[in-house]
Design a protein around this motif. Sequence first.
Motif, PDB file in Angstrom:
ATOM      1  N   ASP A   5       1.003  -1.152   0.019  1.00 54.49           N
ATOM      2  CA  ASP A   5       0.068   0.037   0.023  1.00 54.49           C
ATOM      3  C   ASP A   5       1.084   1.003   0.055  1.00 54.49           C
ATOM      4  O   ASP A   5       1.327   1.648   1.006  1.00 54.49           O
ATOM      5  CB  ASP A   5      -1.072   0.001   1.173  1.00 54.49           C
ATOM      6  CG  ASP A   5      -1.834   1.079   1.343  1.00 54.49           C
ATOM      7  OD1 ASP A   5      -2.046   2.007   0.346  1.00 54.49           O
ATOM      8  OD2 ASP A   5      -2.649   1.143   2.072  1.00 54.49           O
ATOM      9  N   SER A   7       0.170   4.375  -0.426  1.00 56.71           N
ATOM     10  CA  SER A   7      -0.165   5.703   0.397  1.00 56.71           C
ATOM     11  C   SER A   7      -0.030   5.415   1.571  1.00 56.71           C
ATOM     12  O   SER A   7       0.481   6.247   2.527  1.00 56.71           O
ATOM     13  CB  SER A   7      -1.634   5.824   0.063  1.00 56.71           C
ATOM     14  OG  SER A   7      -2.426   4.728   0.429  1.00 56.71           O
ATOM     15  N   LYS A   8      -0.074   4.385   2.323  1.00 54.62           N
ATOM     16  CA  LYS A   8       0.201   3.992   3.725  1.00 54.62           C
ATOM     17  C   LYS A   8       1.746   3.926   4.100  1.00 54.62           C
ATOM     18  O   LYS A   8       2.277   4.606   4.840  1.00 54.62           O
ATOM     19  CB  LYS A   8      -0.069   2.492   4.228  1.00 54.62           C
ATOM     20  CG  LYS A   8       0.052   2.207   5.694  1.00 54.62           C
ATOM     21  CD  LYS A   8      -0.289   0.809   5.900  1.00 54.62           C
ATOM     22  CE  LYS A   8      -0.045   0.711   7.448  1.00 54.62           C
ATOM     23  NZ  LYS A   8      -0.212  -0.763   7.655  1.00 54.62           N
ATOM     24  N   THR A  10       3.531   6.087   2.208  1.00 51.81           N
ATOM     25  CA  THR A  10       4.197   7.311   2.061  1.00 51.81           C
ATOM     26  C   THR A  10       3.630   8.253   3.408  1.00 51.81           C
ATOM     27  O   THR A  10       4.444   8.956   3.782  1.00 51.81           O
ATOM     28  CB  THR A  10       3.448   7.927   0.829  1.00 51.81           C
ATOM     29  OG1 THR A  10       3.755   7.380  -0.546  1.00 51.81           O
ATOM     30  CG2 THR A  10       3.637   9.262   0.668  1.00 51.81           C
ATOM     31  N   LYS A  11       2.596   7.704   3.686  1.00 53.00           N
ATOM     32  CA  LYS A  11       2.070   8.588   5.089  1.00 53.00           C
ATOM     33  C   LYS A  11       2.986   8.166   6.390  1.00 53.00           C
ATOM     34  O   LYS A  11       3.319   9.105   7.149  1.00 53.00           O
ATOM     35  CB  LYS A  11       0.796   8.110   5.559  1.00 53.00           C
ATOM     36  CG  LYS A  11       0.060   8.760   6.677  1.00 53.00           C
ATOM     37  CD  LYS A  11      -1.299   8.192   7.075  1.00 53.00           C
ATOM     38  CE  LYS A  11      -1.813   8.953   8.200  1.00 53.00           C
ATOM     39  NZ  LYS A  11      -0.992   9.174   9.313  1.00 53.00           N
ATOM     40  N   GLU A  12       3.366   7.023   6.423  1.00 51.27           N
ATOM     41  CA  GLU A  12       4.118   6.563   7.574  1.00 51.27           C
ATOM     42  C   GLU A  12       5.593   7.267   7.261  1.00 51.27           C
ATOM     43  O   GLU A  12       6.165   7.774   8.405  1.00 51.27           O
ATOM     44  CB  GLU A  12       4.429   5.197   7.454  1.00 51.27           C
ATOM     45  CG  GLU A  12       3.235   4.288   8.210  1.00 51.27           C
ATOM     46  CD  GLU A  12       3.390   2.875   8.026  1.00 51.27           C
ATOM     47  OE1 GLU A  12       4.773   2.416   7.692  1.00 51.27           O
ATOM     48  OE2 GLU A  12       2.556   2.077   8.407  1.00 51.27           O
ATOM     49  N   MET A  14       6.092  10.241   5.918  1.00 56.42           N
ATOM     50  CA  MET A  14       5.841  11.632   6.172  1.00 56.42           C
ATOM     51  C   MET A  14       5.706  11.778   7.431  1.00 56.42           C
ATOM     52  O   MET A  14       6.533  12.675   8.259  1.00 56.42           O
ATOM     53  CB  MET A  14       4.610  12.245   5.396  1.00 56.42           C
ATOM     54  CG  MET A  14       4.435  13.556   5.549  1.00 56.42           C
ATOM     55  SD  MET A  14       5.649  14.705   4.957  1.00 56.42           S
ATOM     56  CE  MET A  14       5.312  14.477   3.062  1.00 56.42           C
ATOM     57  N   ASP A  15       5.072  10.871   8.210  1.00 55.82           N
ATOM     58  CA  ASP A  15       4.854  11.110   9.704  1.00 55.82           C
ATOM     59  C   ASP A  15       6.248  11.017  10.390  1.00 55.82           C
ATOM     60  O   ASP A  15       6.527  11.867  11.445  1.00 55.82           O
ATOM     61  CB  ASP A  15       3.960   9.935  10.180  1.00 55.82           C
ATOM     62  CG  ASP A  15       2.513  10.237  10.038  1.00 55.82           C
ATOM     63  OD1 ASP A  15       2.104  11.422   9.526  1.00 55.82           O
ATOM     64  OD2 ASP A  15       1.656   9.359  10.062  1.00 55.82           O
ATOM     65  N   ASN A  16       7.113   9.882  10.060  1.00 59.08           N
ATOM     66  CA  ASN A  16       8.439   9.874  10.538  1.00 59.08           C
ATOM     67  C   ASN A  16       9.194  11.020  10.395  1.00 59.08           C
ATOM     68  O   ASN A  16       9.898  11.482  11.124  1.00 59.08           O
ATOM     69  CB  ASN A  16       9.174   8.675  10.010  1.00 59.08           C
ATOM     70  CG  ASN A  16       8.654   7.401  10.423  1.00 59.08           C
ATOM     71  OD1 ASN A  16       7.816   7.468  11.745  1.00 59.08           O
ATOM     72  ND2 ASN A  16       8.807   6.135   9.779  1.00 59.08           N
TER      73      ASN A  16
END
Length: 108
Positions: A5, A7-8, A10-12, A14-16
């Motif tokens: 996934d 998008s998942k 990429t989100k992780e 970005m959060d990191n």
Amino acid sequence: MMNFDASKITKEAMDNMLTTVSSVTKGMQQIAAESAEYSKKSYEDGAAAFEQLATAKSLDKAFEIQTDYAKSAYEGFVAQATKIGELYTDLAKQSYKPFEDAFAKANA
């Protein structure tokens, strides 16, 4: 089959990154505050020593004042260098932690 996934991931990522930036910002602010506080104290201690030297009644007393100041300044510098080193170490650990957790998840 592995579920990928993007998008998942990429989100992780970005959060990191945001967590790391926040950690670095807080750490650098703490280091700057410690450095400013040390500089102020160092200046005040130097000015106080100079005032004592200016009013010394004998060469022996002036030598004692200078020796005490040099010892105190050295000890203060070593303590401050140790404290700043610890702050940089903590900063590095906090900055790396989100990625360390992500690598652990990926390898689990």
